[in-house]
Write a protein that holds these residues in place. Structure first.
Motif, PDB file in Angstrom:
ATOM      1  N   VAL A   1       0.593  20.148 -27.888  1.00 55.66           N
ATOM      2  CA  VAL A   1       1.456  19.306 -28.706  1.00 55.66           C
ATOM      3  C   VAL A   1       0.730  18.007 -29.020  1.00 55.66           C
ATOM      4  O   VAL A   1       0.131  17.397 -28.137  1.00 55.66           O
ATOM      5  CB  VAL A   1       2.778  18.994 -27.967  1.00 55.66           C
ATOM      6  CG1 VAL A   1       3.673  18.103 -28.795  1.00 55.66           C
ATOM      7  CG2 VAL A   1       3.493  20.276 -27.584  1.00 55.66           C
ATOM      8  N   ASP A   2       0.782  17.604 -30.288  1.00 51.86           N
ATOM      9  CA  ASP A   2       0.205  16.317 -30.661  1.00 51.86           C
ATOM     10  C   ASP A   2       1.259  15.453 -31.344  1.00 51.86           C
ATOM     11  O   ASP A   2       2.411  15.868 -31.503  1.00 51.86           O
ATOM     12  CB  ASP A   2      -1.048  16.495 -31.524  1.00 51.86           C
ATOM     13  CG  ASP A   2      -0.794  17.178 -32.847  1.00 51.86           C
ATOM     14  OD1 ASP A   2       0.336  17.135 -33.361  1.00 51.86           O
ATOM     15  OD2 ASP A   2      -1.751  17.764 -33.404  1.00 51.86           O
ATOM     16  N   ALA A   3       0.863  14.263 -31.738  1.00 52.38           N
ATOM     17  CA  ALA A   3       1.809  13.324 -32.340  1.00 52.38           C
ATOM     18  C   ALA A   3       2.392  13.863 -33.643  1.00 52.38           C
ATOM     19  O   ALA A   3       3.558  13.608 -33.953  1.00 52.38           O
ATOM     20  CB  ALA A   3       1.134  11.980 -32.570  1.00 52.38           C
ATOM     21  N   LEU A   4       1.610  14.612 -34.402  1.00 48.63           N
ATOM     22  CA  LEU A   4       2.128  15.199 -35.645  1.00 48.63           C
ATOM     23  C   LEU A   4       3.250  16.188 -35.357  1.00 48.63           C
ATOM     24  O   LEU A   4       4.219  16.272 -36.116  1.00 48.63           O
ATOM     25  CB  LEU A   4       1.008  15.877 -36.428  1.00 48.63           C
ATOM     26  CG  LEU A   4      -0.040  14.943 -37.042  1.00 48.63           C
ATOM     27  CD1 LEU A   4      -1.155  15.741 -37.693  1.00 48.63           C
ATOM     28  CD2 LEU A   4       0.608  14.003 -38.036  1.00 48.63           C
TER      29      LEU A   4
ATOM     30  N   ALA B   1      11.458   8.606 -31.577  1.00 47.51           N
ATOM     31  CA  ALA B   1      11.159   7.434 -32.406  1.00 47.51           C
ATOM     32  C   ALA B   1      10.446   6.364 -31.598  1.00 47.51           C
ATOM     33  O   ALA B   1       9.477   5.749 -32.071  1.00 47.51           O
ATOM     34  CB  ALA B   1      12.448   6.878 -33.006  1.00 47.51           C
ATOM     35  N   SER B   2      10.894   6.154 -30.372  1.00 47.98           N
ATOM     36  CA  SER B   2      10.279   5.152 -29.514  1.00 47.98           C
ATOM     37  C   SER B   2       8.835   5.520 -29.184  1.00 47.98           C
ATOM     38  O   SER B   2       7.931   4.690 -29.263  1.00 47.98           O
ATOM     39  CB  SER B   2      11.088   5.006 -28.226  1.00 47.98           C
ATOM     40  OG  SER B   2      10.462   4.133 -27.334  1.00 47.98           O
ATOM     41  N   VAL B   3       8.629   6.764 -28.826  1.00 44.71           N
ATOM     42  CA  VAL B   3       7.284   7.205 -28.455  1.00 44.71           C
ATOM     43  C   VAL B   3       6.355   7.202 -29.661  1.00 44.71           C
ATOM     44  O   VAL B   3       5.221   6.719 -29.577  1.00 44.71           O
ATOM     45  CB  VAL B   3       7.333   8.605 -27.802  1.00 44.71           C
ATOM     46  CG1 VAL B   3       5.945   9.191 -27.644  1.00 44.71           C
ATOM     47  CG2 VAL B   3       8.030   8.521 -26.461  1.00 44.71           C
TER      48      VAL B   3
ATOM     49  N   VAL C   1      -4.665  13.759 -32.510  1.00 44.59           N
ATOM     50  CA  VAL C   1      -5.292  14.093 -31.239  1.00 44.59           C
ATOM     51  C   VAL C   1      -4.405  15.045 -30.464  1.00 44.59           C
ATOM     52  O   VAL C   1      -3.265  14.723 -30.160  1.00 44.59           O
ATOM     53  CB  VAL C   1      -5.540  12.820 -30.411  1.00 44.59           C
ATOM     54  CG1 VAL C   1      -6.137  13.167 -29.055  1.00 44.59           C
ATOM     55  CG2 VAL C   1      -6.457  11.872 -31.158  1.00 44.59           C
ATOM     56  N   ALA C   2      -4.887  16.208 -30.148  1.00 46.24           N
ATOM     57  CA  ALA C   2      -4.124  17.189 -29.391  1.00 46.24           C
ATOM     58  C   ALA C   2      -4.241  16.888 -27.903  1.00 46.24           C
ATOM     59  O   ALA C   2      -5.313  16.537 -27.423  1.00 46.24           O
ATOM     60  CB  ALA C   2      -4.623  18.592 -29.672  1.00 46.24           C
TER      61      ALA C   2
ATOM     62  N   GLN D   1       3.398   8.174 -22.212  1.00 47.11           N
ATOM     63  CA  GLN D   1       3.420   9.614 -22.013  1.00 47.11           C
ATOM     64  C   GLN D   1       2.617  10.304 -23.100  1.00 47.11           C
ATOM     65  O   GLN D   1       2.527   9.827 -24.225  1.00 47.11           O
ATOM     66  CB  GLN D   1       4.850  10.125 -22.036  1.00 47.11           C
ATOM     67  CG  GLN D   1       5.687   9.591 -20.909  1.00 47.11           C
ATOM     68  CD  GLN D   1       7.089  10.174 -20.933  1.00 47.11           C
ATOM     69  OE1 GLN D   1       7.486  10.855 -21.857  1.00 47.11           O
ATOM     70  NE2 GLN D   1       7.844   9.914 -19.892  1.00 47.11           N
ATOM     71  N   THR D   2       2.096  11.446 -22.747  1.00 44.64           N
ATOM     72  CA  THR D   2       1.402  12.260 -23.741  1.00 44.64           C
ATOM     73  C   THR D   2       2.440  12.938 -24.619  1.00 44.64           C
ATOM     74  O   THR D   2       3.603  13.091 -24.222  1.00 44.64           O
ATOM     75  CB  THR D   2       0.539  13.341 -23.067  1.00 44.64           C
ATOM     76  OG1 THR D   2       1.415  14.268 -22.404  1.00 44.64           O
ATOM     77  CG2 THR D   2      -0.459  12.752 -22.086  1.00 44.64           C
ATOM     78  N   PRO D   3       2.050  13.372 -25.810  1.00 44.42           N
ATOM     79  CA  PRO D   3       2.988  14.118 -26.652  1.00 44.42           C
ATOM     80  C   PRO D   3       3.577  15.341 -25.944  1.00 44.42           C
ATOM     81  O   PRO D   3       4.750  15.655 -26.124  1.00 44.42           O
ATOM     82  CB  PRO D   3       2.135  14.503 -27.860  1.00 44.42           C
ATOM     83  CG  PRO D   3       1.160  13.375 -27.972  1.00 44.42           C
ATOM     84  CD  PRO D   3       0.815  13.044 -26.533  1.00 44.42           C
TER      85      PRO D   3
END
Length: 140
Positions: A79-82, A124-126, A137-138, A28-30
Motif C-alpha cells: 500500500v502506498d499513499a496513492l 485525511a489526517s495521514v 513510494v510503496a 505511520q506507513t500507508p
C-alpha cells in the motif's frame, strides 16, 4: 443522525490531533493506516452487497468502490499513499452514498456512517501529514 456523526468525527479529530502534538507520535506507513481503515470499509462493502433493494445508482456506486477496497485492503498488498488517496477520494464517499441510499435501518446507517467518517478523518489526517515525495513510494 448527522449530529451524532459530527460529534464522533470531532472526537476522532481531537484524538488524532492529540497524537500529533504529544511529541511521541510516530508517522505511520500507508500499510499501517490501511490496516486501521480497511476493516470498516471491507465490512461495509460486504454488508451492502447482501442488501436487497438497492437502486441501480447505489449498485453502480458500490461496484465503483468495491474494487478499490479489494485492491487496497487485500492481505499482503503493498500500500502506498496513492492507494490511501484513492480509498479516501473514491471508495469511502461511494460507500457512504450507498449506505445513505440503502433501505437499512437508520441506526445501522448511523453506525456505518460513523465508522466510515472516522476512517475518512484518519485518511485525511495521514495524507496531509505525508511528505510530498511519499505519494509514489510503496511500503509494506
Amino acid at each position: 443522525m448527522k449530529y451524532i456523526m459530527l460529534l464522533a468525527a470531532g472526537f476522532a479529530a481531537l484524538a488524532i490531533s492529540g497524537c500529533a502534538t504529544n511529541g511521541t507520535h510516530k508517522i505511520q506507513t500507508p500499510a499501517q493506516v490501511a490496516s486501521q481503515v480497511c476493516p470498516a470499509a471491507t465490512a461495509a462493502i460486504t454488508s451492502l452487497q447482501q442488501v436487497s433493494g438497492l437502486s441501480s445508482s447505489a449498485q453502480a456506486d458500490l461496484a465503483k468502490a468495491a474494487p478499490v477496497v479489494a485492491e487496497v485492503c487485500a492481505a499482503g498488498t503493498t500500500v502506498d499513499a496513492l492507494d490511501l488517496k484513492s480509498l479516501s477520494a473514491t471508495a469511502l464517499p461511494a460507500i457512504l452514498t450507498v449506505v445513505n441510499a440503502s433501505p437499512l435501518a437508520d441506526d445501522v446507517k448511523t453506525r456505518i456512517g460513523i465508522d466510515l467518517t472516522v476512517a475518512q478523518i484518519v485518511l485525511a489526517s495521514v495524507i496531509s501529514s505525508l511528505p510530498p515525495d511519499a505519494s509514489g513510494v510503496a511500503t509494506q
